[in-house]
Structures are given as C-alpha cells and as structure tokens.
Design an enzyme around this catalytic site. Structure first.
Site, PDB file in Angstrom:
ATOM      1  N   GLU A 169      44.014  42.477  46.664  1.00  0.00           N
ATOM      2  CA  GLU A 169      42.711  41.897  46.303  1.00  0.00           C
ATOM      3  C   GLU A 169      41.917  41.664  47.595  1.00  0.00           C
ATOM      4  OE1 GLU A 169      43.358  37.963  44.746  1.00  0.00           O
ATOM      5  OE2 GLU A 169      41.335  37.768  43.922  1.00  0.00           O
ATOM      6  N   LYS A 210      37.052  40.966  38.160  1.00  0.00           N
ATOM      7  CA  LYS A 210      38.046  39.935  37.806  1.00  0.00           C
ATOM      8  C   LYS A 210      37.482  38.940  36.804  1.00  0.00           C
ATOM      9  CE  LYS A 210      41.187  36.712  40.234  1.00  0.00           C
ATOM     10  NZ  LYS A 210      41.565  36.225  41.592  1.00  0.00           N
ATOM     11  N   CYS A 266      45.014  39.601  40.544  1.00  0.00           N
ATOM     12  CA  CYS A 266      45.698  38.356  40.892  1.00  0.00           C
ATOM     13  C   CYS A 266      45.814  37.381  39.727  1.00  0.00           C
ATOM     14  CB  CYS A 266      45.035  37.724  42.119  1.00  0.00           C
ATOM     15  SG  CYS A 266      46.178  36.664  43.037  1.00  0.00           S
ATOM     16  N   VAL A 309      48.931  32.867  46.450  1.00  0.00           N
ATOM     17  CA  VAL A 309      49.329  31.744  47.304  1.00  0.00           C
ATOM     18  C   VAL A 309      50.370  30.855  46.614  1.00  0.00           C
ATOM     19  CG1 VAL A 309      47.279  31.651  48.754  1.00  0.00           C
ATOM     20  CG2 VAL A 309      47.251  30.484  46.548  1.00  0.00           C
TER      21      VAL A 309
HETATM   22  C1  ACM Z   1      44.251  34.526  43.139  1.00  0.00           C
HETATM   23  O1  ACM Z   1      43.799  34.799  42.024  1.00  0.00           O
HETATM   24  N1  ACM Z   1      43.787  35.108  44.232  1.00  0.00           N
HETATM   25  C2  ACM Z   1      45.334  33.554  43.274  1.00  0.00           C
END
Ligand code: ACM
Length: 262
Positions: free
Chosen positions: A38, A109, A142, A169
């Site tokens: 990402e 996203k 992510c 993370v």
């Molecule tokens: C994330 O969606 N970058 C944790």
C-alpha cells in the site's frame, strides 16, 4: 502461474527514488503477477492534507503507474501497486493493476484506517475482479481485511486470488488472512512493508512485515520476516480456487443462506 510480492521499506516522500530502487530490484523478475505494498512509493504517515495532495498521483498519468506499466511491458507480467491517487479533486488510497498492455484498472480503498480517514475519501468504485489470462484477481487494500464482506464479495464475483497491498501496523492480519482464504477458498497475496516512520510529532509507526501467500485451504505457502526486505515468487495453480467443495456434502458458496444474513 508464478506469483509473488516484494516486501521493502520505502523512504517517505521520495517517490522517484523509491521507484528507481523498486524497479532496479524488479528489473529481472520473472513472474505472472507481482504485488507491491500500500502507498508503496509515497510512504504512509502523512502530516497534512496538503502533504497527501503533493504526493498524490493521477492514474494512469502519474509516475508510479507509468513506470510500473513500462516494467510490466518489459517483463510481460501484471503488477498491483498501492498509491495515493488524486481524481477529480478528491484523494483516494488506491491500488492500480498494470499489465503488459497498460493500466487495467484501479481499486480505491473502501475501509480507511485511523488517520487515513482525515486525508482520503472512501473508495467510490466498489470491488471489482479483473482477468489475467484464465485467472481472475480481486484487489483489497490493508484494513479491508477487517471486513469479511470485502473478501466475500470478491469471491462471489469469481476472484481466484486476492491481491492485498498493505501497510500493516497491528499484529492480527497475517493470521486473519488464513481465515479469509479458508472461508472463501481463494488464494491471497498480502504485500506488506517493513521499517518505521516517525513524522512530525506523531508516535513512530512500525510496520510488521510478514507479507504472505495463502492457499484456498488456508495453508501459509510463504510468510516473510518482520524486518527483512524480501522478493518472493511461488508457483501456484489458481484453478484450485474454483473448487468450492469442502467435502462431498458441502459446497462453500452454494450452501450460504443469504436470507438470514444482514
Ligand atoms: C492499514 O489499513 N494501513 C492498516
């Protein structure tokens, strides 16, 4: 089909340098499908909307899409890469799919995480599946992993492989993707980054690595370390994802009861 990912640490804000380094590393890559993290060239921990706007790129004209399109053409492969996208005055956390014939599509996203909600708009294109030869791939980014509906939607649309650029993370996603694959009988390729980012006066973020490739029966075909840069390529048979039978009595998608689901 030879598929893989590249796990590495980009330097915040240095899009051209990161592109140079990544393309240099991938210049002799031999595969059909490669997934990058990402926000793979910009870095992740933005301090302001102006900073995001300065680092955001248009698709397909921006440098990340253009340079990776050239690489995809040279190497005759498809590449999924995360980037900050600006489109019609709006900023999205996006993933672009490029192939030997050019830019094939973009996913924006949907489920934004933490401060991303300050800087980006939620994706407005929904979920989509693209063909690569006989294989169908779907894109997630992510934190989309946290919403099983996202992977399920792609499976119902016929995705064989979930391509999952990430900047993780928190610790749970690598194990959770085993379940996402098992419950949908699909492959996944999670390309996470490594390293730390401390920007402004914010606490440092440490990215957990552990990029991985999971099979439709939930086997971890490869999981990377938490700290090392790694280019991983594996041979898979994506058609394994077409067999949704768990046993002679249970067909995964046929045996759903959507009338009871919210
Ligand atoms: C994330 O969606 N970058 C944790």
């Amino acid at each position: 089909m030879r598929v893989g990912f590249y796990q590495y640490a980009p330097r915040f804000g240095a899009i051209q340098d990161n592109l140079d380094a990544v393309i240099d590393r991938l210049e002799s890559v031999d595969c059909d499908l490669l997934v990058l993290p990402e926000l793979a060239m910009s870095g992740y921990q933005f301090c302001s909307g102006e900073e995001v706007a300065r680092l955001a790129e248009s698709v397909p004209d921006g440098p990340t899409t253009q340079r990776l399109m050239e690489l995809a053409k040279r190497r005759q492969c498809s590449i999924v890469v995360g980037l900050a996208e600006h489109h019609a005055g709006t900023l999205y956390n996006s993933a672009v799919l490029v192939g030997p014939l050019g830019c094939m599509g973009v996913y924006r996203k949907v489920h934004l995480f933490f401060e991303e909600t300050l800087f980006f708009s939620p994706g407005n294109l929904g979920f989509q599946v693209w063909p690569i030869g006989d294989t169908r791939i779907g894109l997630l980014i992510c934190f989309d992993w946290f919403y099983p509906e996202a992977a399920r939607t792609l499976a119902l649309m016929g995705a064989d492989i979930l391509c999952h650029p990430s900047n993780l993370v928190l610790p749970h996603c690598p194990d959770a993707m085993v379940t996402r694959c098992l419950e949908n009988r699909v492959f996944s390729i999670t390309a996470n980054r490594i390293g730390e980012e401390a920007r402004g006066d914010k606490p440092a973020l440490r990215f957990i690595g552990k990029s991985e490739i999971i099979s439709p029966s939930g086997n971890i075909l490869h999981r990377s370390s938490e700290t090392e840069s790694e280019l991983v390529l594996l041979d898979i048979d994506p058609m394994q994802a077409r067999d949704k039978n768990l046993n002679p009595y249970n067909d995964l998608l046929r045996d759903r009861y959507p009338q009871y689901y919210k």
